[in-house]
Design an enzyme around this catalytic site. Structure first.
Site, mmCIF file in Angstrom:
data_model
loop_
_atom_site.group_PDB
_atom_site.id
_atom_site.type_symbol
_atom_site.label_atom_id
_atom_site.label_comp_id
_atom_site.label_asym_id
_atom_site.label_seq_id
_atom_site.Cartn_x
_atom_site.Cartn_y
_atom_site.Cartn_z
ATOM 1 N N LYS A 88 4.917 10.013 8.284
ATOM 2 C CA LYS A 88 4.654 9.543 9.641
ATOM 3 C C LYS A 88 5.633 10.100 10.686
ATOM 4 O O LYS A 88 5.489 11.227 11.146
ATOM 5 C CB LYS A 88 4.609 8.012 9.643
ATOM 6 C CG LYS A 88 3.441 7.446 8.780
ATOM 7 C CD LYS A 88 3.385 5.958 8.810
ATOM 8 C CE LYS A 88 2.412 5.419 7.788
ATOM 9 N NZ LYS A 88 1.023 5.349 8.254
ATOM 10 N N TYR A 95 0.858 -1.185 0.000
ATOM 11 C CA TYR A 95 0.000 0.000 0.000
ATOM 12 C C TYR A 95 0.892 1.233 0.000
ATOM 13 O O TYR A 95 1.831 1.310 0.806
ATOM 14 C CB TYR A 95 -0.893 0.010 1.239
ATOM 15 C CG TYR A 95 -1.794 1.221 1.357
ATOM 16 C CD1 TYR A 95 -1.522 2.228 2.292
ATOM 17 C CD2 TYR A 95 -2.910 1.368 0.548
ATOM 18 C CE1 TYR A 95 -2.343 3.337 2.405
ATOM 19 C CE2 TYR A 95 -3.742 2.483 0.664
ATOM 20 C CZ TYR A 95 -3.456 3.465 1.585
ATOM 21 O OH TYR A 95 -4.268 4.569 1.697
ATOM 22 N N ASP A 150 9.375 2.814 -0.677
ATOM 23 C CA ASP A 150 8.350 3.520 0.095
ATOM 24 C C ASP A 150 8.628 3.229 1.570
ATOM 25 O O ASP A 150 8.254 2.182 2.089
ATOM 26 C CB ASP A 150 6.949 3.043 -0.312
ATOM 27 C CG ASP A 150 5.878 3.699 0.537
ATOM 28 O OD1 ASP A 150 4.690 3.503 0.230
ATOM 29 O OD2 ASP A 150 6.221 4.391 1.512
HETATM 30 P P1 KE4 Z 1 -0.744 8.671 4.169
HETATM 31 O O1 KE4 Z 1 -1.248 9.297 2.883
HETATM 32 O O2 KE4 Z 1 -1.818 7.893 4.881
HETATM 33 O O3 KE4 Z 1 -0.008 9.675 5.062
HETATM 34 O O4 KE4 Z 1 0.418 7.611 3.763
HETATM 35 C C1 KE4 Z 1 0.117 6.619 2.826
HETATM 36 C C2 KE4 Z 1 1.086 5.469 3.003
HETATM 37 C C3 KE4 Z 1 2.112 5.320 2.081
HETATM 38 N N1 KE4 Z 1 3.013 4.327 2.196
HETATM 39 C C4 KE4 Z 1 2.946 3.439 3.230
HETATM 40 C C5 KE4 Z 1 3.951 2.348 3.311
HETATM 41 C C6 KE4 Z 1 1.915 3.558 4.198
HETATM 42 O O5 KE4 Z 1 1.866 2.664 5.209
HETATM 43 C C7 KE4 Z 1 0.972 4.586 4.088
HETATM 44 C C8 KE4 Z 1 -0.173 4.750 5.058
HETATM 45 N N2 KE4 Z 1 -0.321 3.730 6.035
HETATM 46 C C9 KE4 Z 1 -1.676 3.489 6.523
HETATM 47 C C10 KE4 Z 1 -1.597 2.365 7.553
HETATM 48 N N3 KE4 Z 1 -1.560 1.110 6.924
HETATM 49 C C11 KE4 Z 1 -2.294 4.738 7.076
HETATM 50 C C12 KE4 Z 1 -3.534 4.512 7.918
HETATM 51 C C13 KE4 Z 1 -4.792 4.877 7.185
HETATM 52 O O6 KE4 Z 1 -4.852 4.695 5.949
HETATM 53 O O7 KE4 Z 1 -5.729 5.338 7.888
#
Ligand code: KE4
Length: 426
Positions: free
Chosen positions: A266, A143, A238
């Site tokens: 994060k 993801y 990533d």
């Molecule tokens: P954000 O757009 O949510 O800040 O980041 C996206 C993203 C990109 N790459 C990786 C490896 C990530 O884990 C994420 C976001 N992680 C999720 C948790 N699995 C965020 C939680 C959510 O979607 O509410």
């Protein structure tokens, strides 16, 4: 009389789709209604119902020092004295860039943005602009946020809710994304062979945290690196989740692999909205205003988020907590394995440092298909059994768990007792 979680959820459902601002928070895959949090300190969340929970989600990764750390709070307060946003360059952005480049030798130049999604979306646009190629390779279950090109066989909430291929993504976009199985070198070679000279980049979570926690087979990342070099594709790590968490310099430090671009998020925002992408200067110089690839953001490099992130990174630099975090992770892993063994319950607990996940399956988990063999019903019973006893795990079998330095001592000891108690009763 303050509102309870149920009262808040009822109001939220009237105005916010699913009552949440991010799908995975909705508890749809584990059942029940989500609780609302009114405060968080250290390893503990306090709900709107005044229930205290030991938190293994850590706001999905940022809270590596625990919630509401005094040093991060003080840094935000100090920045706040001077205003919230200027829309101009500010001193914090320079300090943040210097810290990122110091921790990540592969990053010669870096651009701040406001989320991990923006970081990965921008990184693949940059790779396409630099290579003048359109196709990208990603891996099933990984993801990378919710931009169109990456919501193909995605993990995290997309997988949790059974829509790894989101509606609303034009088929023409999806055709430019080649999805391959993770941990399969032959499949990667075949992917390149089937698209000669067309792959702009390979993007992957070097350690996967959105299909549960999965680590690469020995040699796999080196194979991906070599294949990208051979075929003229950029390698994008990533590290939005793993950056500064698996090690100060992320997975690339631990695995000694040098990607061409890295995405971050994060932890670098200390809990405030943030993202970043960076890497080879010759590639990054393709970005506006220097080059033809456009990317922008009203609040990119925001002084509050930068101040919070700088405080978080400075603490990592001073404390170097990674051995301590791995000890906590091993304590958790060993407690779950011992309890499951005593119960005769098949379980896998992949763990590295402060990241882990718990799969109820006899098969070692190394990719999306093996992750999906986990017994979702047992996971649901385990999740609620823990929650009822004051321990909060991610509300999905397809998420990673996170530990913070604040879990040391009472919190981890109590949580391990709860894990053992719940597994015994499964
Ligand atoms: P954000 O757009 O949510 O800040 O980041 C996206 C993203 C990109 N790459 C990786 C490896 C990530 O884990 C994420 C976001 N992680 C999720 C948790 N699995 C965020 C939680 C959510 O979607 O509410």
């Amino acid at each position: 009389m303050p509102s309870t979680s149920d009262q808040l959820f009822a109001r939220a459902l009237q105005l916010i789709p699913g009552g949440v601002n991010s799908p995975v928070r909705a508890f749809r895959s584990v059942g029940g209604a989500p609780f609302f949090v009114k405060s968080a300190h250290g390893a503990t969340l306090t709900t709107a119902d005044d229930k205290e929970l030991i938190d293994f989600v850590c706001t999905w990764g940022p809270a590596i020092h625990g919630h509401n750390h005094p040093r991060i709070k003080a840094a935000i307060a100090a920045a706040l004295e001077n205003g919230t946003s200027f829309g101009t360059p500010n001193p914090y952005e320079v300090e943040m860039a210097e810290l990122i480049v110091k921790f990540f030798p592969s990053i010669q130049k870096v651009r701040m943005c406001n989320s991990g999604t923006e970081a990965t979306m921008s990184a693949i646009r940059l790779a396409r602009g630099f290579t003048k190629r359109d196709k990208i390779i990603k891996f099933a279950g990984c993801y990378h946020g919710h931009s169109d090109s990456l919501l193909i066989k995605a993990g995290s909430g997309a997988l949790t809710h059974g829509n790894p291929d989101s509606a609303g993504v034009p088929a023409s976009f999806a055709r430019e994304t080649v999805v391959l199985p993770y941990n399969d070198p032959a499949a990667l070679d075949a992917g390149f062979a089937a698209n000669p000279g067309q792959i702009a980049c390979v993007i992957l979570e070097a350690y996967c945290g959105n299909v549960g926690f999965i680590m690469p087979d020995p040699g796999y990342l080196a194979h991906v690196r070599a294949a990208c070099t051979k075929h003229g594709a950029l390698l994008i790590f990533d590290e939005v989740m793993t950056g500064f968490r698996i090690a100060k310099g992320g997975v690339q430090e631990r695995e000694k692999i040098t990607p061409d671009l890295t995405c971050l998020g994060k932890i670098i925002g200390g809990g405030l909205p943030v993202g970043a992408f960076g890497g080879r200067a010759d590639v990054m110089n393709y970005l506006a205003p220097l080059g033809p690839v456009y990317q922008a953001g009203t609040l990119s490099g925001n002084p509050l988020a930068m101040a919070a992130g700088i405080a978080s990174l400075r603490m990592l630099e001073e404390l170097n907590p990674y051995a301590r975090l791995d000890t906590l992770g091993r304590q958790l892993r060993d407690a779950v394995l011992a309890a499951a063994k005593a119960k005769g319950l098949p379980v896998q607990v992949p763990q590295c440092g402060s990241m882990f996940s718990i799969f109820f399956t006899p098969t070692p988990v190394r990719d999306l298909p093996t992750a999906m063999q986990g017994d979702a019903k047992v996971f649901t019973r385990f999740f609620h059994g823990c929650l009822d006893r004051g321990v909060y795990l991610a509300p999905s079998a397809y998420e990673a768990g996170f530990l913070s330095t604040a879990h040391e001592g009472k919190a981890i000891d109590r949580a391990c007792e709860v894990f053992a108690e719940v597994i015994k009763g499964l």
